[in-house]
Design a protein around this motif. Structure first.
Motif, PDB file in Angstrom:
ATOM      1  N   ILE A  55       0.829  -1.203   0.000  1.00 23.75           N
ATOM      2  CA  ILE A  55       0.000   0.000   0.000  1.00 23.75           C
ATOM      3  C   ILE A  55       0.864   1.253   0.000  1.00 23.75           C
ATOM      4  O   ILE A  55       0.610   2.203  -0.761  1.00 23.75           O
ATOM      5  N   ASN A  56       1.901   1.250   0.847  1.00 26.47           N
ATOM      6  CA  ASN A  56       2.766   2.443   0.896  1.00 26.47           C
ATOM      7  C   ASN A  56       3.513   2.652  -0.421  1.00 26.47           C
ATOM      8  O   ASN A  56       3.628   3.788  -0.910  1.00 26.47           O
ATOM      9  N   VAL A  57       4.011   1.573  -1.024  1.00 25.75           N
ATOM     10  CA  VAL A  57       4.717   1.697  -2.300  1.00 25.75           C
ATOM     11  C   VAL A  57       3.757   2.141  -3.397  1.00 25.75           C
ATOM     12  O   VAL A  57       4.108   2.982  -4.244  1.00 25.75           O
ATOM     13  N   PHE A  58       2.533   1.614  -3.385  1.00 22.42           N
ATOM     14  CA  PHE A  58       1.546   2.019  -4.394  1.00 22.42           C
ATOM     15  C   PHE A  58       1.206   3.502  -4.279  1.00 22.42           C
ATOM     16  O   PHE A  58       1.118   4.214  -5.295  1.00 22.42           O
ATOM     17  N   ILE A  59       1.005   3.962  -3.039  1.00 19.18           N
ATOM     18  CA  ILE A  59       0.694   5.389  -2.856  1.00 19.18           C
ATOM     19  C   ILE A  59       1.869   6.252  -3.317  1.00 19.18           C
ATOM     20  O   ILE A  59       1.677   7.275  -3.993  1.00 19.18           O
TER      21      ILE A  59
END
Length: 370
Positions: free
Chosen positions: A53-57
């Motif tokens: 999730i953090n990498v996608f954001i």
């Protein structure tokens, strides 16, 4: 851009923390490696989702950042993407829950040769009971609980007469022997928790819960209450001592049986009965008897001493004051202590016995507050 870098940094820091953590491979004192494996599975899945999730954001912040001449495309729904996300989420949840259900089934299925230990919780102390020579625990019930029967055993049940009672907060267990732990609460919700054993279970008033484990390492292990059970919750502690079979049997033999304790009580002095009542009511969780600091005023040297109250007035701690402090603890609060003690509806005989016990801990007529 700065926010994207921060998010990637958080994800990397989280991975490094778990990879380099000194607590990651803490040795266990029991056989519950399955529980640790279940926790690791859950941690890996939730950790992967957290990083994704953090990498996608961060990717979205960089890829779709504001640029002159570019406009965002309006796409209210994407059924193909929704099906993928729903499927991946369902697989992740099943992967986390399924191992836990299997481990829990094992956790509450004790072997036939397991030694039975009953743990009784009350605000804010532990007590313990083992079956006697007949190997069976006697019946118990809330209607039998009293100052002379703190465990609430049925006096008419012959199976309970040889039950071994441990009124203190320390219990001993034999090394390498499966233990079935029965859990019973006398007042509110408690949680029996021995962290090194990976063993925990809630204690619900009106029902008996249980689990089992095998101690595989000798030593002393702390017992905690894992449910907020009142103002004295942090004082609800105890210890499990795991030792070899010979030492355990010697310790168990020195503990009183239910029948023996009742016979001894009949011959007790008022002060001895007072100590038993105080122990049964959990008074020692907040009041020390050796002069050490505690949550409430210490009892050593209290009787006959002049104490300073919260309103600045002073009085002598005599029998009348002790009786009022038991039944209406907030009426005359000693300076320096919080009004956290609940009232106790004890009869005159029990109150007098506790007063006799406190008086026996030493008198001090010299003026001086707590």
């Amino acid at each position: 851009m700065a926010l994207a870098i921060v998010l990637i940094g958080i994800a990397v820091a989280a991975l490094l923390f778990h990879a380099l953590s000194p607590w990651w491979l803490t040795p266990l004192a029991s056989n519950w490696g399955q529980i640790d494996n279940t926790l690791i599975i859950t941690l890996v899945i939730t950790g992967a989702v957290f990083v994704a999730i953090n990498v996608f954001i961060a990717y979205a912040l960089i890829r779709y950042r504001h640029r002159a001449g570019h406009r965002a495309a309006y796409e209210p729904e994407n059924r193909k993407l929704e099906r993928w996300l729903t499927g991946i989420t369902a697989v992740g949840i099943v992967a986390m829950l399924a191992p836990g259900l299997l481990v829990y089934a094992e956790y509450v299925t004790p072997p036939k040769d397991a030694w039975v230990l009953e743990v009784v919780g009350q605000q804010w102390q532990w007590s313990f009971r083992f079956p006697g020579e007949d190997g069976r625990l006697g019946a118990s019930g809330a209607q039998y609980v009293g100052a002379d029967n703190p465990f609430g055993l049925n006096p008419a049940d012959f199976r309970g007469r040889d039950d071994v009672l441990v009124a203190g907060s320390e219990v001993h267990l034999p090394l390498g022997r499966p233990i079935k732990v029965l859990l019973r609460s006398k007042d509110v919700l408690h949680g029996f928790f021995v962290p090194p054993f990976r063993a925990r279970m809630d204690m619900v008033p009106g029902m008996v819960t249980y689990f089992w484990f095998t101690p595989t390492k000798a030593g002393r292990f702390e017992i905690l209450c894992a449910e907020l059970c009142g103002v004295g919750h942090s004082n609800m502690r105890g210890e499990v001592v795991v030792e070899d079979g010979a030492a355990f049997r010697a310790w168990l033999k020195a503990q009183p049986t239910f029948a023996g304790a009742r016979a001894v009580k009949a011959a007790m002095s008022a002060a001895e009965q007072g100590r038993g009542i105080a122990e049964a009511r959990g008074c020692f969780a907040c009041h020390s008897v050796d002069g050490s600091a505690s949550v409430g005023p210490g009892w050593k040297g209290l009787f006959g001493r002049t104490v300073t109250l919260a309103d600045g007035s002073r009085l002598v701690a005599d029998q009348a004051y002790i009786a009022e402090s038991i039944r209406k603890p907030a009426a005359k609060l000693v300076k320096g202590y919080a009004p956290i003690m609940p009232p106790f509806a004890l009869d005159d005989a029990d109150v007098d016995a506790i007063g006799a016990y406190i008086a026996g801990l030493g008198k001090n007529a010299v003026s001086g507050g707590e």
